[in-house]
Design a protein around this motif. Structure first.
Motif, PDB file in Angstrom:
ATOM      1  N   LEU A  65       0.832  -1.203   0.000  1.00 13.12           N
ATOM      2  CA  LEU A  65       0.000   0.000   0.000  1.00 13.12           C
ATOM      3  C   LEU A  65       0.868   1.255   0.000  1.00 13.12           C
ATOM      4  O   LEU A  65       0.546   2.234  -0.683  1.00 13.12           O
ATOM      5  CB  LEU A  65      -0.941   0.000   1.195  1.00 13.12           C
ATOM      6  CG  LEU A  65      -2.058  -1.041   1.147  1.00 13.12           C
ATOM      7  CD1 LEU A  65      -2.813  -1.088   2.474  1.00 13.12           C
ATOM      8  CD2 LEU A  65      -3.009  -0.777  -0.002  1.00 13.12           C
ATOM      9  N   GLY A  66       1.971   1.223   0.736  1.00 15.02           N
ATOM     10  CA  GLY A  66       2.896   2.351   0.737  1.00 15.02           C
ATOM     11  C   GLY A  66       3.461   2.606  -0.652  1.00 15.02           C
ATOM     12  O   GLY A  66       3.555   3.753  -1.097  1.00 15.02           O
ATOM     13  N   LEU A  67       3.815   1.546  -1.345  1.00 11.74           N
ATOM     14  CA  LEU A  67       4.328   1.670  -2.709  1.00 11.74           C
ATOM     15  C   LEU A  67       3.269   2.279  -3.628  1.00 11.74           C
ATOM     16  O   LEU A  67       3.560   3.185  -4.415  1.00 11.74           O
ATOM     17  CB  LEU A  67       4.764   0.310  -3.248  1.00 11.74           C
ATOM     18  CG  LEU A  67       5.233   0.271  -4.697  1.00 11.74           C
ATOM     19  CD1 LEU A  67       6.481   1.131  -4.876  1.00 11.74           C
ATOM     20  CD2 LEU A  67       5.498  -1.154  -5.127  1.00 11.74           C
ATOM     21  N   LEU A  68       2.034   1.809  -3.505  1.00 11.12           N
ATOM     22  CA  LEU A  68       0.948   2.351  -4.335  1.00 11.12           C
ATOM     23  C   LEU A  68       0.727   3.833  -4.038  1.00 11.12           C
ATOM     24  O   LEU A  68       0.509   4.632  -4.961  1.00 11.12           O
ATOM     25  CB  LEU A  68      -0.337   1.558  -4.122  1.00 11.12           C
ATOM     26  CG  LEU A  68      -0.351   0.147  -4.681  1.00 11.12           C
ATOM     27  CD1 LEU A  68      -1.628  -0.584  -4.262  1.00 11.12           C
ATOM     28  CD2 LEU A  68      -0.219   0.150  -6.192  1.00 11.12           C
ATOM     29  N   LEU A  69       0.790   4.207  -2.770  1.00  9.54           N
ATOM     30  CA  LEU A  69       0.607   5.619  -2.412  1.00  9.54           C
ATOM     31  C   LEU A  69       1.746   6.476  -2.956  1.00  9.54           C
ATOM     32  O   LEU A  69       1.515   7.591  -3.431  1.00  9.54           O
ATOM     33  CB  LEU A  69       0.492   5.767  -0.895  1.00  9.54           C
ATOM     34  CG  LEU A  69      -0.804   5.246  -0.285  1.00  9.54           C
ATOM     35  CD1 LEU A  69      -0.724   5.270   1.242  1.00  9.54           C
ATOM     36  CD2 LEU A  69      -1.996   6.047  -0.777  1.00  9.54           C
ATOM     37  N   ARG A  70       2.977   5.956  -2.892  1.00  9.22           N
ATOM     38  CA  ARG A  70       4.109   6.707  -3.468  1.00  9.22           C
ATOM     39  C   ARG A  70       3.928   6.879  -4.972  1.00  9.22           C
ATOM     40  O   ARG A  70       4.226   7.942  -5.521  1.00  9.22           O
ATOM     41  CB  ARG A  70       5.422   5.996  -3.160  1.00  9.22           C
ATOM     42  CG  ARG A  70       5.911   6.215  -1.738  1.00  9.22           C
ATOM     43  CD  ARG A  70       7.337   5.729  -1.527  1.00  9.22           C
ATOM     44  NE  ARG A  70       7.511   4.306  -1.750  1.00  9.22           N
ATOM     45  CZ  ARG A  70       7.251   3.340  -0.859  1.00  9.22           C
ATOM     46  NH1 ARG A  70       6.793   3.673   0.321  1.00  9.22           N
ATOM     47  NH2 ARG A  70       7.456   2.080  -1.154  1.00  9.22           N
ATOM     48  N   GLU A  71       3.451   5.850  -5.643  1.00 11.41           N
ATOM     49  CA  GLU A  71       3.215   5.928  -7.090  1.00 11.41           C
ATOM     50  C   GLU A  71       2.125   6.962  -7.401  1.00 11.41           C
ATOM     51  O   GLU A  71       2.248   7.715  -8.363  1.00 11.41           O
ATOM     52  CB  GLU A  71       2.830   4.551  -7.648  1.00 11.41           C
ATOM     53  CG  GLU A  71       3.962   3.549  -7.653  1.00 11.41           C
ATOM     54  CD  GLU A  71       5.104   3.957  -8.561  1.00 11.41           C
ATOM     55  OE1 GLU A  71       4.850   4.460  -9.676  1.00 11.41           O
ATOM     56  OE2 GLU A  71       6.263   3.794  -8.138  1.00 11.41           O
ATOM     57  N   MET A  72       1.075   6.972  -6.585  1.00 12.80           N
ATOM     58  CA  MET A  72       0.020   7.972  -6.787  1.00 12.80           C
ATOM     59  C   MET A  72       0.559   9.382  -6.573  1.00 12.80           C
ATOM     60  O   MET A  72       0.255  10.297  -7.330  1.00 12.80           O
ATOM     61  CB  MET A  72      -1.155   7.733  -5.822  1.00 12.80           C
ATOM     62  CG  MET A  72      -2.135   6.687  -6.285  1.00 12.80           C
ATOM     63  SD  MET A  72      -2.924   7.120  -7.857  1.00 12.80           S
ATOM     64  CE  MET A  72      -3.782   8.612  -7.459  1.00 12.80           C
ATOM     65  N   ASN A  73       1.384   9.539  -5.558  1.00 14.22           N
ATOM     66  CA  ASN A  73       1.985  10.845  -5.287  1.00 14.22           C
ATOM     67  C   ASN A  73       2.863  11.280  -6.460  1.00 14.22           C
ATOM     68  O   ASN A  73       2.821  12.444  -6.878  1.00 14.22           O
ATOM     69  CB  ASN A  73       2.793  10.795  -3.992  1.00 14.22           C
ATOM     70  CG  ASN A  73       3.329  12.159  -3.611  1.00 14.22           C
ATOM     71  OD1 ASN A  73       2.579  13.123  -3.550  1.00 14.22           O
ATOM     72  ND2 ASN A  73       4.623  12.224  -3.365  1.00 14.22           N
TER      73      ASN A  73
END
Length: 149
Positions: free
Chosen positions: A126-134
């Motif tokens: 989830l952290g990786l997905l949030l970084r990608e969204m950012n």
């Protein structure tokens, strides 16, 4: 993301007939908080249970039972809840939440153990997905600024 993308493939396993003391030692040696209990009826390691450090504390230590008197099969959770390699992150989160567990053995199409997905793995994904969204939002803002110059 699928279970196969986020799971740990090196799973520490144990047999149900092993002693609880052996399980605790294996957890310490492997630096893990859970062991997948497996059987090998057809060459595949088939998950039949899971034993956690909490299981040992609650079933052995808190009950003041001699650890040498119990086998893993006496304290493990069985049947064990599993997920498939193909299940997506959202489905995994739903399973963890609905069954109030922190770990899921991942099984292949033959029912054999392919990995273990833990709550920590989900948080990392989830952290990786949030970084990608950012990153996507930041790129959009940069693109907009350049386009307006």
């Amino acid at each position: 993301m699928r279970a196969s993308d986020i799971c740990t493939s090196k799973v520490v396993c144990i047999d149900a007939s092993a002693s609880v003391v052996d399980a605790a030692k294996r957890m310490r040696e492997g630096h893990v908080g859970a062991l997948v209990v497996t059987e090998q009826p057809n060459g595949e390691r088939i998950p039949v249970g899971i034993v956690t450090d909490r299981d040992i504390v609650m079933s052995v230590i808190a009950e003041e039972v001699a650890p040498t008197a119990l086998k893993v099969g006496d304290v493990m959770t069985s049947p064990v809840l599993t997920c498939t390699e193909e299940q997506h992150l959202y489905e995994i989160v739903a399973l963890l939440r609905s069954k109030a567990v922190r770990r899921l053995p991942v099984v292949n199409v033959h029912g054999g153990l392919a990995g273990l997905v833990a709550a920590d793995d989900v948080y990392s994904a989830l952290g990786l997905l949030l970084r990608e969204m950012n990153a996507a939002l930041t790129q959009e803002q940069v693109h907009e600024r350049v386009a307006r110059l």
